[in-house]
Design an enzyme around this catalytic site. Structure first.
Site, PDB file in Angstrom:
ATOM      1  CG  MET A   1      -4.409   3.862  -2.053  1.00 18.74           C
ATOM      2  SD  MET A   1      -4.462   3.152  -0.476  1.00 18.74           S
ATOM      3  CE  MET A   1      -3.333   2.041  -0.511  1.00 18.74           C
TER       4      MET A   1
ATOM      5  CG  MET B   1      -1.428   4.958   1.621  1.00 15.55           C
ATOM      6  SD  MET B   1      -2.349   4.687   3.440  1.00 15.55           S
ATOM      7  CE  MET B   1      -2.896   3.068   3.130  1.00 15.55           C
TER       8      MET B   1
ATOM      9  N   GLY C   1      -5.235  -7.277   5.634  1.00 15.09           N
ATOM     10  CA  GLY C   1      -4.223  -6.498   6.571  1.00 15.09           C
ATOM     11  C   GLY C   1      -4.335  -7.068   7.811  1.00 15.09           C
ATOM     12  CB  SER C   2      -6.424  -5.726  10.760  1.00 11.82           C
ATOM     13  OG  SER C   2      -7.471  -5.478   9.950  1.00 11.82           O
TER      14      SER C   2
ATOM     15  CG  HIS D   1      -3.774  -0.090  -3.409  1.00  8.70           C
ATOM     16  ND1 HIS D   1      -4.486  -0.265  -2.466  1.00  8.70           N
ATOM     17  CD2 HIS D   1      -4.325   0.613  -4.362  1.00  8.70           C
ATOM     18  CE1 HIS D   1      -5.706   0.401  -2.330  1.00  8.70           C
ATOM     19  NE2 HIS D   1      -5.547   1.100  -3.705  1.00  8.70           N
TER      20      HIS D   1
ATOM     21  CG  ASP E   1      -1.981  -1.015   1.017  1.00 12.07           C
ATOM     22  OD1 ASP E   1      -2.944  -1.005  -0.056  1.00 12.07           O
ATOM     23  OD2 ASP E   1      -2.199  -1.901   2.132  1.00 12.07           O
TER      24      ASP E   1
HETATM   25  C1  DX5 Z   1      -6.420   0.556   2.983  1.00 13.15           C
HETATM   26  C2  DX5 Z   1      -5.467  -0.307   2.252  1.00 13.15           C
HETATM   27  C3  DX5 Z   1      -5.505  -1.766   2.596  1.00 13.15           C
HETATM   28  C4  DX5 Z   1      -5.529  -1.867   3.956  1.00 13.15           C
HETATM   29  C5  DX5 Z   1      -6.349  -3.177   4.470  1.00 13.15           C
HETATM   30  O1  DX5 Z   1      -6.400   1.801   2.466  1.00 13.15           O
HETATM   31  O2  DX5 Z   1      -5.520   0.025   0.702  1.00 13.15           O
HETATM   32  O3  DX5 Z   1      -4.579  -2.497   1.581  1.00 13.15           O
HETATM   33  O4  DX5 Z   1      -4.081  -2.321   4.389  1.00 13.15           O
HETATM   34  O5  DX5 Z   1      -6.079  -3.486   5.651  1.00 13.15           O
HETATM   35  P1  DX5 Z   1      -7.495  -4.108   6.588  1.00 13.15           P
HETATM   36  O6  DX5 Z   1      -7.609  -5.626   5.843  1.00 13.15           O
HETATM   37  O7  DX5 Z   1      -6.943  -4.217   7.815  1.00 13.15           O
HETATM   38  O8  DX5 Z   1      -8.684  -3.516   6.301  1.00 13.15           O
HETATM   39 ZN    ZN Z   2      -4.479  -1.722  -0.427  1.00 15.81          ZN
END
Ligand code: DX5
Ligand code: ZN
Length: 218
Positions: A67, A36, A196-197, A65, A34
């Site tokens: 963002m 960001m 993720g979590s 990804h 991710d």
């Molecule tokens: C959110 C990210 C996700 C994030 C998902 O903006 O793009 O990839 O890590 O985390 P969980 O599975 O905890 O929602």
């Molecule tokens: Zn993501």
């Protein structure tokens, strides 16, 4: 084909290499990274140097990804660092088709992400060029958020669009995915699950990934 893509956003960044190795051992199919930028989303994470640094740790595909407000300025850097798939957000690209073609010409997979509020029509004329559509099931920016359930209908609509065009495009979902809801999300049409979590929750990662795959196949 069901795939689990753990997001390193929830990992311990002080030992990123070991975390990735442990995801590989636990049965991850790809590593979700991710990126960001603090503008498109209210959070700041990592850039190409980190992706390059962890590239030697695993042979698993790197699913990047982006963002970011200006993803096209960094495509070459992320590809040079070892990205196998690049996902850009439709919301920030005025020339989405051109951006997709650019990524593909570089020899990596090209995918488009949609925020929860973004309608799916934007996919209509680019779908046959894509490897994957990413339906955000939370508002991007943070891990650990709650799955937005109306996204189930959106996933179904994208699946219908893919079927009616007869194209071969994966549907990835990202945000709030866990062993508890993956069956519904899979039934709606998704086949690649970012987690993720739920993977980093402290439970045995191998067990969590196995449970997710089993329940996605129900
Ligand atoms: C959110 C990210 C996700 C994030 C998902 O903006 O793009 O990839 O890590 O985390 P969980 O599975 O905890 O929602
Ligand atoms: Zn993501």
């Amino acid at each position: 084909m069901i795939k689990i893509a753990p997001s390193i956003l929830s990992s311990d960044f002080s030992k990123l290499g070991e975390e990735i190795k442990s995801l590989e051992d636990a049965g991850a199919d790809m590593i979700h990274i991710d990126v960001m930028d603090g503008h498109f989303v209210p959070n700041l994470t990592l850039g190409p140097p980190i992706v390059g640094a962890i590239r030697s740790v695993t042979d698993l595909p790197f699913d990047v990804h982006l963002m970011m407000d200006n993803p096209m300025d960094f495509i070459d850097d992320f590809i040079d660092a070892g990205a196998d798939n690049i996902t850009v957000h439709a919301e920030v690209l005025s020339h989405l088709h051109r951006s997709i073609m650019y990524i593909k010409e570089k020899g990596v997979k090209a995918s488009v992400a949609l925020n929860p509020s973004t309608p799916i029509d934007v996919l209509e004329y680019v779908l046959d060029e894509l490897d994957m559509v990413l339906i955000m099931t939370v508002n991007p920016g943070f891990g650990g958020q709650k799955f937005i359930s109306p996204m189930l209908g959106k996933i179904k609509s994208v699946k219908d669009m893919i079927n009616s065009k007869g194209v071969n495009v994966d549907i990835q979902v990202d945000g709030g995915i866990s062993p508890h809801n993956i069956d519904k999300v899979s039934a709606a049409g998704a086949n690649i699950f970012v987690a993720g979590s739920s993977v980093f929750s402290g439970q045995d990662r191998r067990l969590t990934i196995r449970k997710m795959k089993e329940r996605a196949n129900l």
